[in-house]
Design an enzyme around this catalytic site. Structure first.
Site, mmCIF file in Angstrom:
data_model
loop_
_atom_site.group_PDB
_atom_site.id
_atom_site.type_symbol
_atom_site.label_atom_id
_atom_site.label_comp_id
_atom_site.label_asym_id
_atom_site.label_seq_id
_atom_site.Cartn_x
_atom_site.Cartn_y
_atom_site.Cartn_z
ATOM 1 N N HIS A 1 -0.684 -3.810 9.635
ATOM 2 C CA HIS A 1 0.755 -3.876 9.358
ATOM 3 C C HIS A 1 1.503 -3.467 10.613
ATOM 4 O O HIS A 1 1.022 -2.663 11.422
ATOM 5 C CB HIS A 1 1.151 -2.936 8.217
ATOM 6 C CG HIS A 1 1.038 -3.536 6.853
ATOM 7 N ND1 HIS A 1 1.846 -4.566 6.424
ATOM 8 C CD2 HIS A 1 0.219 -3.244 5.818
ATOM 9 C CE1 HIS A 1 1.524 -4.888 5.183
ATOM 10 N NE2 HIS A 1 0.539 -4.106 4.785
ATOM 11 N N HIS B 1 0.836 -1.202 0.000
ATOM 12 C CA HIS B 1 0.000 0.000 0.000
ATOM 13 C C HIS B 1 0.873 1.255 0.000
ATOM 14 O O HIS B 1 0.701 2.158 -0.825
ATOM 15 C CB HIS B 1 -0.885 0.027 1.255
ATOM 16 C CG HIS B 1 -2.020 -0.945 1.251
ATOM 17 N ND1 HIS B 1 -1.827 -2.302 1.332
ATOM 18 C CD2 HIS B 1 -3.364 -0.745 1.196
ATOM 19 C CE1 HIS B 1 -3.005 -2.906 1.328
ATOM 20 N NE2 HIS B 1 -3.958 -1.988 1.239
ATOM 21 N N ASP C 1 6.850 -2.582 8.653
ATOM 22 C CA ASP C 1 6.335 -2.832 7.301
ATOM 23 C C ASP C 1 6.085 -1.523 6.569
ATOM 24 O O ASP C 1 6.379 -1.387 5.373
ATOM 25 C CB ASP C 1 5.013 -3.608 7.355
ATOM 26 C CG ASP C 1 5.119 -4.894 8.151
ATOM 27 O OD1 ASP C 1 6.216 -5.465 8.201
ATOM 28 O OD2 ASP C 1 4.095 -5.319 8.719
#
Length: 287
Positions: free
Chosen positions: A243, A203, A247
């Site tokens: 997450h 993302h 990350d």
């Protein structure tokens, strides 16, 4: 003009050039060849050393007080990093490790405890935010593919391909446990609340790749919008425990890294096409 001047100019000029291994002589004026090695005493020499290095040739032996002051004056950022390195060395050597039976410690989770409670108590709000985040992922994808398909600039698309391939390799190589308290949603991406790789965040990396391309094209307003949405995305992913903080942080670095690698790849690929095709106007789709 007098005759002396005329006679002087009519005399042919002769130049004598003599060469030796270390000197060039022009009209008996010796010009020493430029040396290319600095010896331990600070003097130049045209002879390379017979060893790789020695303490006598160490650079720090030629440092002065002005050099050291200049480091702090002209390079404050590396100096700051040096201080933080020493600080975290102390932290690392005194920090008690998390035992295997305990969940991982994540400072981002600590910072978003309040938001996590709100989303846990309101599944509808969690689903709405997940859906909006999925729309943002669609915006990233549309822009990145559009730069190639519509504008003929494949760099962002190549960067995304590099990034997701590397993410798959790393995500499969070390599979992190799902964070405790994860708030999933069927509206989140990947749609359907299916499994996904935690390390690293695609993302965030995709948002960075799109934002960097926008800045190259001087689309400043759109880049600022994507950066703002990316920050909100980070906050939501931490709040839902979708997450770990690491990350997301690596996702930012991965976006920058693969954008740079894609740029180098495109440059080399374009040079190769020109060398092979000469002035041919028919170019491959990725040139």
């Amino acid at each position: 003009m007098n005759g002396d001047n005329l006679h002087h100019r009519s005399v042919p000029q002769t130049t004598t050039l003599l060469k030796t291994p270390n000197n060039i002589s022009i009209n008996k004026i010796n010009l020493k060849k430029t040396p290319n090695y600095v010896s331990s005493n600070g003097k130049m020499s045209d002879q390379w050393p017979t060893h790789w290095w020695s303490l006598a040739d160490a650079s720090f032996l030629r440092w002065t007080a002005a050099d050291i002051i200049g480091v702090f004056k002209y390079h404050p950022v590396p100096c700051f990093f040096a201080v933080t390195l020493l600080f975290f060395m102390g932290v690392e050597y005194t920090l008690r490790m998390i035992p295997p039976s305990s969940p991982p410690f994540d400072i981002g989770f600590v910072a978003t405890v309040y938001l996590h409670r709100i989303l846990a108590s309101s599944p509808t709000l969690n689903t709405v935010l997940a859906g909006l985040n999925t729309v943002f992922v669609g915006m990233q994808t549309t822009y990145i593919i559009g730069t190639w398909v519509i504008e003929g600039r494949p760099r962002a698309t190549v960067a995304a391909l590099f990034m997701f391939t590397c993410r798959g390799i790393l995500g499969y190589s070390t599979q992190l446990p799902l964070p405790e308290g994860f708030l999933g949603s069927g509206a989140d991406f990947p749609v359907g609340n299916v499994s996904f790789f935690l390390f690293y965040s695609g993302h965030v990396a995709g948002s960075v790749i799109a934002s960097l391309d926008m800045r190259r094209m001087q689309r400043w307003e759109l880049a600022i919008l994507f950066d703002t949405l990316n920050i909100l995305q980070v906050m939501r992913l931490l709040s839902t425990r979708g997450h770990y903080t690491i990350d997301l942080a690596i996702g930012v670095g991965a976006g920058m890294l693969f954008d740079s690698l894609a740029g180098k790849y495109m440059k080399n690929a374009s040079s190769s096409v020109v060398e092979q095709d000469g002035l041919c106007t028919n170019r491959p789709l990725l040139s």
